[in-house]
Design a protein around this motif. Structure first.
Motif, PDB file in Angstrom:
ATOM      1  N   GLY A   1       5.356  -3.527 -34.750  1.00  0.00           N
ATOM      2  CA  GLY A   1       4.215  -3.572 -35.658  1.00  0.00           C
ATOM      3  C   GLY A   1       4.585  -3.691 -37.118  1.00  0.00           C
ATOM      4  N   LEU A   2       5.810  -4.111 -37.407  1.00  0.00           N
ATOM      5  CA  LEU A   2       6.268  -4.298 -38.783  1.00  0.00           C
ATOM      6  C   LEU A   2       6.764  -5.725 -38.980  1.00  0.00           C
ATOM      7  CD1 LEU A   2       8.410  -1.053 -39.308  1.00  0.00           C
ATOM      8  CD2 LEU A   2       6.106  -1.476 -40.195  1.00  0.00           C
ATOM      9  N   GLU A   3       6.601  -6.226 -40.201  1.00  0.00           N
ATOM     10  CA  GLU A   3       7.157  -7.534 -40.523  1.00  0.00           C
ATOM     11  C   GLU A   3       8.680  -7.469 -40.487  1.00  0.00           C
ATOM     12  OE1 GLU A   3       5.748 -10.624 -41.219  1.00  0.00           O
ATOM     13  OE2 GLU A   3       4.044  -9.616 -40.285  1.00  0.00           O
ATOM     14  N   PRO A   4       9.351  -8.521 -39.975  1.00  0.00           N
ATOM     15  CA  PRO A   4      10.816  -8.549 -40.022  1.00  0.00           C
ATOM     16  C   PRO A   4      11.309  -8.338 -41.454  1.00  0.00           C
ATOM     17  CG  PRO A   4      10.006 -10.320 -38.634  1.00  0.00           C
ATOM     18  CD  PRO A   4       8.796  -9.711 -39.291  1.00  0.00           C
ATOM     19  N   GLY A   5      12.376  -7.582 -41.577  1.00  0.00           N
ATOM     20  CA  GLY A   5      12.913  -7.270 -42.898  1.00  0.00           C
ATOM     21  C   GLY A   5      12.437  -5.947 -43.442  1.00  0.00           C
ATOM     22  N   SER A   6      11.488  -5.297 -42.752  1.00  0.00           N
ATOM     23  CA  SER A   6      11.037  -3.966 -43.163  1.00  0.00           C
ATOM     24  C   SER A   6      12.137  -2.942 -42.872  1.00  0.00           C
ATOM     25  CB  SER A   6       9.766  -3.565 -42.408  1.00  0.00           C
ATOM     26  OG  SER A   6       8.697  -4.445 -42.686  1.00  0.00           O
ATOM     27  N   VAL A   7      12.224  -1.942 -43.719  1.00  0.00           N
ATOM     28  CA  VAL A   7      13.214  -0.880 -43.536  1.00  0.00           C
ATOM     29  C   VAL A   7      12.513   0.375 -43.030  1.00  0.00           C
ATOM     30  CG1 VAL A   7      14.846   0.647 -44.727  1.00  0.00           C
ATOM     31  CG2 VAL A   7      14.799  -1.799 -45.264  1.00  0.00           C
ATOM     32  N   VAL A   8      13.082   0.976 -41.988  1.00  0.00           N
ATOM     33  CA  VAL A   8      12.529   2.203 -41.414  1.00  0.00           C
ATOM     34  C   VAL A   8      13.478   3.370 -41.697  1.00  0.00           C
ATOM     35  CG1 VAL A   8      11.752   3.381 -39.322  1.00  0.00           C
ATOM     36  CG2 VAL A   8      11.368   0.915 -39.576  1.00  0.00           C
ATOM     37  N   ILE A   9      12.942   4.406 -42.331  1.00  0.00           N
ATOM     38  CA  ILE A   9      13.648   5.673 -42.504  1.00  0.00           C
ATOM     39  C   ILE A   9      13.151   6.588 -41.389  1.00  0.00           C
ATOM     40  CG2 ILE A   9      14.065   7.642 -44.024  1.00  0.00           C
ATOM     41  CD1 ILE A   9      13.234   5.739 -46.369  1.00  0.00           C
ATOM     42  N   THR A  10      14.060   7.066 -40.567  1.00  0.00           N
ATOM     43  CA  THR A  10      13.670   7.785 -39.350  1.00  0.00           C
ATOM     44  C   THR A  10      13.210   9.207 -39.644  1.00  0.00           C
ATOM     45  OG1 THR A  10      15.269   6.491 -38.088  1.00  0.00           O
ATOM     46  CG2 THR A  10      14.441   8.496 -37.062  1.00  0.00           C
ATOM     47  N   ARG A  11      12.005   9.541 -39.147  1.00  0.00           N
ATOM     48  CA  ARG A  11      11.517  10.920 -39.223  1.00  0.00           C
ATOM     49  C   ARG A  11      12.172  11.743 -38.118  1.00  0.00           C
ATOM     50  NH1 ARG A  11       6.555   9.923 -38.982  1.00  0.00           N
ATOM     51  NH2 ARG A  11       5.987  10.300 -41.151  1.00  0.00           N
ATOM     52  N   GLN A  12      12.088  11.232 -36.904  1.00  0.00           N
ATOM     53  CA  GLN A  12      12.769  11.849 -35.769  1.00  0.00           C
ATOM     54  C   GLN A  12      13.099  10.759 -34.761  1.00  0.00           C
ATOM     55  OE1 GLN A  12       8.703  13.415 -33.470  1.00  0.00           O
ATOM     56  NE2 GLN A  12      10.134  14.904 -34.266  1.00  0.00           N
TER      57      GLN A  12
END
Length: 296
Positions: free
Chosen positions: A132-143
């Motif tokens: 559900g995110l555009e390619p190139g988005s950065v995810v910081i992990t909550r858990q």
């Protein structure tokens, strides 16, 4: 207060020498406090070449190296992992999947302990499949969650199943998010990361050698993951979070998404685009380290 590494292993105190076999290092042959005692930041990622590129990048950002400077592989005595250091930053490759990063982390945590390091921050930087995110988005992990969306790592020890927490440091995640907002160059979110044991069936792909489910079943699963808070999928975060928790180390996972899994399974972006995507976690973590050191 000084926060030192905590080792959950009383047997190590009885050993005259500790050989970190997969690093080709040992307490009997190397002076760990002299070599590594000043480390405050450890960045780990799958690829040796990516971690070498990161150390060159952070050296330039911190003004600790000249352009084109070569950084020797501290683990040159083995072909399992690569390790590079500049100033207070250590960069280490961990290979692919939970078994590979687990071996590396056991020896890395012992290295930091033997070096008497304190107030350490460890960050995994890498790539992932987005949901559900555009390619190139950065995810910081909550858990980190498992393939059933539970925030835990199941591990079999001496024939018994052990459950370990996979939460990551909330304050560190917020600090990284603030850094991304200050950079203002790419979309960044905080979300859950699903850690799987496999790249193909384990992640619901349709393009592996074996696939016994249809596209509708795949999409239902991924949408269920999204609804549970999952924003990306990779293969290392659960054991990374669990081991850092047990060792009292502040840790984060920062991964860029190379595709939106709701729209396909194969990575189709050009090489140049993928290279730029892969630099985004490096830029974010590099800025964070500069800010911590008062150099931003």
């Amino acid at each position: 207060r000084e926060n030192f590494i905590h080792l959950c292993n009383p047997h190590l105190e009885k050993m005259k020498e500790d050989i970190l076999y997969h690093f080709a290092l040992g307490t009997g042959t190397h002076d760990f406090p002299a070599l590594f005692g000043d480390i405050k930041f450890v960045c780990v990622g799958g690829s040796p070449s990516r971690m070498k590129a990161f150390i060159a990048y952070i050296a330039e950002e911190l003004g600790l190296g000249s352009p084109g400077c070569d950084y020797p592989n501290i683990c040159a005595g083995t072909d399992r992992y690569a390790m590079y250091k500049v100033g207070p930053v250590l960069s280490v490759s961990h290979g692919m999947g939970i078994p590979s990063i687990s071996i590396m982390l056991h020896e890395l945590i012992k290295l930091l302990y033997h070096a008497k390091c304190s107030n350490i921050t460890i960050i995994r930087i890498g790539t992932s499949g987005g949901i559900g995110l555009e390619p190139g988005s950065v995810v910081i992990t909550r858990q980190s969650v498992d393939a059933t969306f539970k925030p835990q790592l199941e591990q079999v020890v001496l024939g018994k199943t052990v459950i370990r927490s996979t939460n990551l440091d909330e304050q560190l995640a917020r600090e990284l998010m603030q850094c991304s907002e200050e950079i203002g160059q790419f979309n960044t979110v905080i979300g859950n990361t699903m850690c799987t044991l496999d790249f193909y069936e384990g992640q619901g792909r349709l393009d592996g050698a074996i696939c016994l489910y249809d596209e509708e079943e795949k999409l239902q699963y991924l949408k269920k993951a999204y609804d549970s808070g999952v924003r990306n999928i990779e293969m290392e975060s659960s054991v990374f979070a669990a081991m850092c928790n047990l060792s009292g180390v502040k840790a984060a996972v920062v991964c860029v998404t190379l595709l939106n899994r709701l729209e396909g399974d194969q990575i189709s972006s050009s090489h140049d685009v993928l290279v730029e995507y892969q630099q985004r976690p490096q830029k974010l973590v590099g800025y964070f380290i500069k800010k911590c050191l008062g150099k931003a």
